[in-house]
Design a protein around this motif. Structure first.
Motif, PDB file in Angstrom:
ATOM      1  N   TRP A 116       0.850  -1.200   0.000  1.00  0.00           N
ATOM      2  CA  TRP A 116       0.000   0.000   0.000  1.00  0.00           C
ATOM      3  C   TRP A 116       0.880   1.243   0.000  1.00  0.00           C
ATOM      4  O   TRP A 116       2.053   1.174   0.360  1.00  0.00           O
ATOM      5  N   LEU A 117       0.301   2.373  -0.361  1.00  0.00           N
ATOM      6  CA  LEU A 117       1.079   3.616  -0.393  1.00  0.00           C
ATOM      7  C   LEU A 117       1.416   4.100   1.024  1.00  0.00           C
ATOM      8  O   LEU A 117       2.394   4.795   1.230  1.00  0.00           O
ATOM      9  N   GLY A 118       0.544   3.767   1.973  1.00  0.00           N
ATOM     10  CA  GLY A 118       0.804   4.128   3.364  1.00  0.00           C
ATOM     11  C   GLY A 118       0.245   5.482   3.754  1.00  0.00           C
ATOM     12  O   GLY A 118       0.676   6.058   4.751  1.00  0.00           O
ATOM     13  N   VAL A 148      -5.439   4.053 -11.239  1.00  0.00           N
ATOM     14  CA  VAL A 148      -4.578   2.937 -10.835  1.00  0.00           C
ATOM     15  C   VAL A 148      -3.195   3.513 -10.587  1.00  0.00           C
ATOM     16  O   VAL A 148      -2.686   4.281 -11.400  1.00  0.00           O
ATOM     17  N   VAL A 149      -2.571   3.145  -9.459  1.00  0.00           N
ATOM     18  CA  VAL A 149      -1.216   3.612  -9.164  1.00  0.00           C
ATOM     19  C   VAL A 149      -0.234   2.490  -9.431  1.00  0.00           C
ATOM     20  O   VAL A 149      -0.444   1.368  -8.970  1.00  0.00           O
ATOM     21  N   GLY A 150       0.855   2.805 -10.134  1.00  0.00           N
ATOM     22  CA  GLY A 150       1.903   1.818 -10.379  1.00  0.00           C
ATOM     23  C   GLY A 150       2.291   1.780 -11.838  1.00  0.00           C
ATOM     24  O   GLY A 150       1.546   2.273 -12.692  1.00  0.00           O
ATOM     25  N   LEU A 178       7.344   2.970 -17.899  1.00  0.00           N
ATOM     26  CA  LEU A 178       6.698   1.862 -17.197  1.00  0.00           C
ATOM     27  C   LEU A 178       7.731   0.773 -16.934  1.00  0.00           C
ATOM     28  O   LEU A 178       8.658   0.592 -17.721  1.00  0.00           O
ATOM     29  N   ARG A 179       7.547   0.055 -15.853  1.00  0.00           N
ATOM     30  CA  ARG A 179       8.415  -1.075 -15.539  1.00  0.00           C
ATOM     31  C   ARG A 179       7.833  -2.362 -16.139  1.00  0.00           C
ATOM     32  O   ARG A 179       8.528  -3.363 -16.254  1.00  0.00           O
ATOM     33  N   ALA A 180       6.568  -2.305 -16.532  1.00  0.00           N
ATOM     34  CA  ALA A 180       5.862  -3.498 -17.025  1.00  0.00           C
ATOM     35  C   ALA A 180       6.566  -4.100 -18.247  1.00  0.00           C
ATOM     36  O   ALA A 180       7.323  -3.412 -18.943  1.00  0.00           O
ATOM     37  N   ARG A 284       8.852 -14.113  -9.873  1.00  0.00           N
ATOM     38  CA  ARG A 284       7.502 -13.965  -9.307  1.00  0.00           C
ATOM     39  C   ARG A 284       6.368 -14.377 -10.254  1.00  0.00           C
ATOM     40  O   ARG A 284       5.372 -13.673 -10.381  1.00  0.00           O
ATOM     41  N   GLN A 285       6.538 -15.449 -10.931  1.00  0.00           N
ATOM     42  CA  GLN A 285       5.512 -15.942 -11.852  1.00  0.00           C
ATOM     43  C   GLN A 285       4.897 -17.225 -11.296  1.00  0.00           C
ATOM     44  O   GLN A 285       5.537 -17.937 -10.511  1.00  0.00           O
ATOM     45  N   ALA A 286       3.674 -17.530 -11.734  1.00  0.00           N
ATOM     46  CA  ALA A 286       3.037 -18.769 -11.290  1.00  0.00           C
ATOM     47  C   ALA A 286       3.901 -19.971 -11.675  1.00  0.00           C
ATOM     48  O   ALA A 286       4.089 -20.898 -10.880  1.00  0.00           O
TER      49      ALA A 286
HETATM   50  P1  NDP Z   1       6.766  -4.312  -9.609  1.00  0.00           P
HETATM   51  O1  NDP Z   1       7.678  -4.241  -8.423  1.00  0.00           O
HETATM   52  O2  NDP Z   1       7.262  -4.922 -10.860  1.00  0.00           O
HETATM   53  O3  NDP Z   1       6.280  -2.835  -9.977  1.00  0.00           O
HETATM   54  C1  NDP Z   1       5.838  -1.941  -9.000  1.00  0.00           C
HETATM   55  C2  NDP Z   1       5.476  -0.634  -9.681  1.00  0.00           C
HETATM   56  O4  NDP Z   1       4.878   0.233  -8.722  1.00  0.00           O
HETATM   57  C3  NDP Z   1       6.670   0.078 -10.269  1.00  0.00           C
HETATM   58  O5  NDP Z   1       6.315   0.715 -11.470  1.00  0.00           O
HETATM   59  C4  NDP Z   1       7.013   1.093  -9.180  1.00  0.00           C
HETATM   60  O6  NDP Z   1       7.592   2.255  -9.686  1.00  0.00           O
HETATM   61  C5  NDP Z   1       5.637   1.438  -8.657  1.00  0.00           C
HETATM   62  N1  NDP Z   1       5.676   1.889  -7.258  1.00  0.00           N
HETATM   63  C6  NDP Z   1       6.261   1.282  -6.201  1.00  0.00           C
HETATM   64  N2  NDP Z   1       6.075   1.999  -5.085  1.00  0.00           N
HETATM   65  C7  NDP Z   1       5.349   3.077  -5.432  1.00  0.00           C
HETATM   66  C8  NDP Z   1       4.835   4.181  -4.731  1.00  0.00           C
HETATM   67  N3  NDP Z   1       5.013   4.323  -3.402  1.00  0.00           N
HETATM   68  N4  NDP Z   1       4.135   5.109  -5.423  1.00  0.00           N
HETATM   69  C9  NDP Z   1       3.942   4.984  -6.760  1.00  0.00           C
HETATM   70  N5  NDP Z   1       4.394   3.953  -7.489  1.00  0.00           N
HETATM   71  C10 NDP Z   1       5.095   3.015  -6.830  1.00  0.00           C
HETATM   72  O7  NDP Z   1       5.448  -5.027  -9.042  1.00  0.00           O
HETATM   73  P2  NDP Z   1       4.273  -5.759  -9.843  1.00  0.00           P
HETATM   74  O8  NDP Z   1       3.341  -6.172  -8.774  1.00  0.00           O
HETATM   75  O9  NDP Z   1       3.748  -4.936 -10.923  1.00  0.00           O
HETATM   76  O10 NDP Z   1       4.959  -7.045 -10.479  1.00  0.00           O
HETATM   77  C11 NDP Z   1       5.645  -7.965  -9.652  1.00  0.00           C
HETATM   78  C12 NDP Z   1       6.127  -9.161 -10.481  1.00  0.00           C
HETATM   79  O11 NDP Z   1       5.011  -9.945 -10.896  1.00  0.00           O
HETATM   80  C13 NDP Z   1       6.851  -8.757 -11.754  1.00  0.00           C
HETATM   81  O12 NDP Z   1       7.919  -9.650 -11.963  1.00  0.00           O
HETATM   82  C14 NDP Z   1       5.820  -8.906 -12.817  1.00  0.00           C
HETATM   83  O13 NDP Z   1       6.383  -9.200 -14.083  1.00  0.00           O
HETATM   84  C15 NDP Z   1       4.983 -10.066 -12.299  1.00  0.00           C
HETATM   85  N6  NDP Z   1       3.588  -9.972 -12.779  1.00  0.00           N
HETATM   86  C16 NDP Z   1       3.267 -10.634 -13.927  1.00  0.00           C
HETATM   87  C17 NDP Z   1       1.985 -10.570 -14.438  1.00  0.00           C
HETATM   88  C18 NDP Z   1       1.692 -11.326 -15.692  1.00  0.00           C
HETATM   89  O14 NDP Z   1       2.617 -11.869 -16.280  1.00  0.00           O
HETATM   90  N7  NDP Z   1       0.455 -11.382 -16.140  1.00  0.00           N
HETATM   91  C19 NDP Z   1       0.921  -9.801 -13.774  1.00  0.00           C
HETATM   92  C20 NDP Z   1       1.368  -9.119 -12.574  1.00  0.00           C
HETATM   93  C21 NDP Z   1       2.657  -9.217 -12.122  1.00  0.00           C
HETATM   94  P3  NDP Z   1       9.104   2.280 -10.217  1.00  0.00           P
HETATM   95  O15 NDP Z   1       9.069   1.582 -11.549  1.00  0.00           O
HETATM   96  O16 NDP Z   1       9.387   3.722 -10.295  1.00  0.00           O
HETATM   97  O17 NDP Z   1       9.917   1.555  -9.194  1.00  0.00           O
END
Ligand code: NDP
Length: 310
Positions: A116-118, A148-150, A178-180, A284-286
């Motif tokens: 959570w953001l806290g 949506v945040v992230g 994006l990190r996605a 972190r994948q299934a």
């Molecule tokens: P990640 O750690 O990959 O990404 C977190 C995101 O949230 C980043 O963009 C980060 O920003 C942002 N973030 C973190 N803290 C804050 C904050 N306080 N305020 C705003 N933004 C913030 O987590 P995910 O849960 O997205 O993914 C985790 C893992 O699970 C990954 O390996 C992912 O590939 C996998 N996954 C796969 C899926 C699929 O294949 N279908 C679906 C979901 C997840 P910043 O980039 O700046 O650090």
């Protein structure tokens, strides 16, 4: 009599460990925890798990994994392990319902939970517009604006899901990228009703008795503040491993992920093995969770055999 093998957690790692352990005659007992099925229970289509050419719904996959584990007579117990003692050769585990369970080997598959953001306002509007699960709560915001945040795969997935229900999804990304994964980035960018707000952080969630009404954000490059009217605010910023109960006993990295001996699932305690997201902050994948669940069962089997227990 101590059990041969106790598995903690019921995600893909836990159930895969159970399938392998049961088929090796280890008579495993699996404690599901509070969220049976783990994170896949709040996922829609899983399109990247090999063997499902058309994809599979997360909850369906977990139901199938559970049935497969039970087919080989894994005992699945709906209870939570709240405390452990790994000091002796026989490991002790306490359940929430007050039982003390003894085990020669323990496989940890406790997974990770949403971060959570806290902010105070996040707490205030929890379940009144604030959520960490679009699949669970998105339906309540049909036809309404949401944020949506992230910027990771979770955020991309949540935004894509919500874009099918809501006229506009405001994706709040704190950096200018994006990190996605590339495929998820493309999906988000191509979706017309996902509006990406770059360099944007949340200042506060605003609302009233009816719930969230808007979100106050600021641009971290220009410091300009603005308010976006939304009814739903979804947090998708990553996860924290569920490993707090092992603090006293097991080596962890500075974010709480369990440390294992390279290429194995052995922790620093004999007979205790770690699998799945609780020990993996990279993949972190299934499928990787299931793979390490299999490794943990094989490591546990070898350990029990070496000790002459099975
Ligand atoms: P990640 O750690 O990959 O990404 C977190 C995101 O949230 C980043 O963009 C980060 O920003 C942002 N973030 C973190 N803290 C804050 C904050 N306080 N305020 C705003 N933004 C913030 O987590 P995910 O849960 O997205 O993914 C985790 C893992 O699970 C990954 O390996 C992912 O590939 C996998 N996954 C796969 C899926 C699929 O294949 N279908 C679906 C979901 C997840 P910043 O980039 O700046 O650090």
């Amino acid at each position: 009599m101590p059990h041969n093998c106790v598995i903690i957690g019921s995600g893909p790692a836990g159930y895969t460990a159970a399938i392998y352990a049961a088929r090796a005659n280890m008579n495993p007992i699996l404690y599901t925890g509070h969220e049976p099925g783990g994170q896949l229970m709040i996922t829609t289509d899983v399109e990247n798990f090999p063997g499902y050419p058309e994809g599979v719904m997360g909850p369906q996959m977990m139901e199938d994994l559970r049935k497969q584990a039970e087919r080989f007579e894994t005992k699945v117990i709906s209870d939570m392990i709240t405390k452990v003692d790994f000091s002796g050769p026989v490991h002790k585990l306490w359940t929430e319902s007050g039982e003390i369970v003894e085990a020669h080997s323990v496989i940890i598959s406790t997974g990770a939970s949403a971060k959570w953001l806290g902010m105070e306002s996040e707490q205030k509007f929890m379940n009144k517009g604030v959520s960490a699960c679009a699949v669970c709560d998105g339906f309540f915001f049909r036809g309404q604006e949401v944020a949506v945040v992230g910027g990771g795969d979770s955020a991309a997935e949540e935004a894509s899901y919500l874009a099918k229900l809501c006229p506009t999804v405001h994706l709040l990304v704190r950096r200018d990228e994006l990190r996605a994964s590339k495929i998820m980035q493309e999906r988000v960018i191509k979706t017309e009703n996902i509006k990406i707000h770059w360099n944007t952080e949340t200042r506060e969630i605003l609302g009233d008795d009816e719930g969230v009404q808007s979100v106050k954000v600021f641009n971290n490059k220009t410091n300009a503040e603005s308010e976006i009217p939304v009814k739903g605010f979804f947090v998708a910023i990553g996860h924290t491993p569920n490993t707090a109960i092992f603090n006293e006993w097991l080596d962890m990295d500075n974010t709480g992920y369990l440390m294992v001996k390279a290429g194995t699932t052995h922790t620093n305690v004999e007979g205790v093995f770690a699998s799945g997201d609780a020990q993996d902050n990279v993949y972190r994948q299934a499928i990787t969770a299931a793979g390490t669940g299999c490794m943990a069962a094989l490591d546990a089997e070898r350990y029990l055999t070496e000790k002459g227990i099975i």
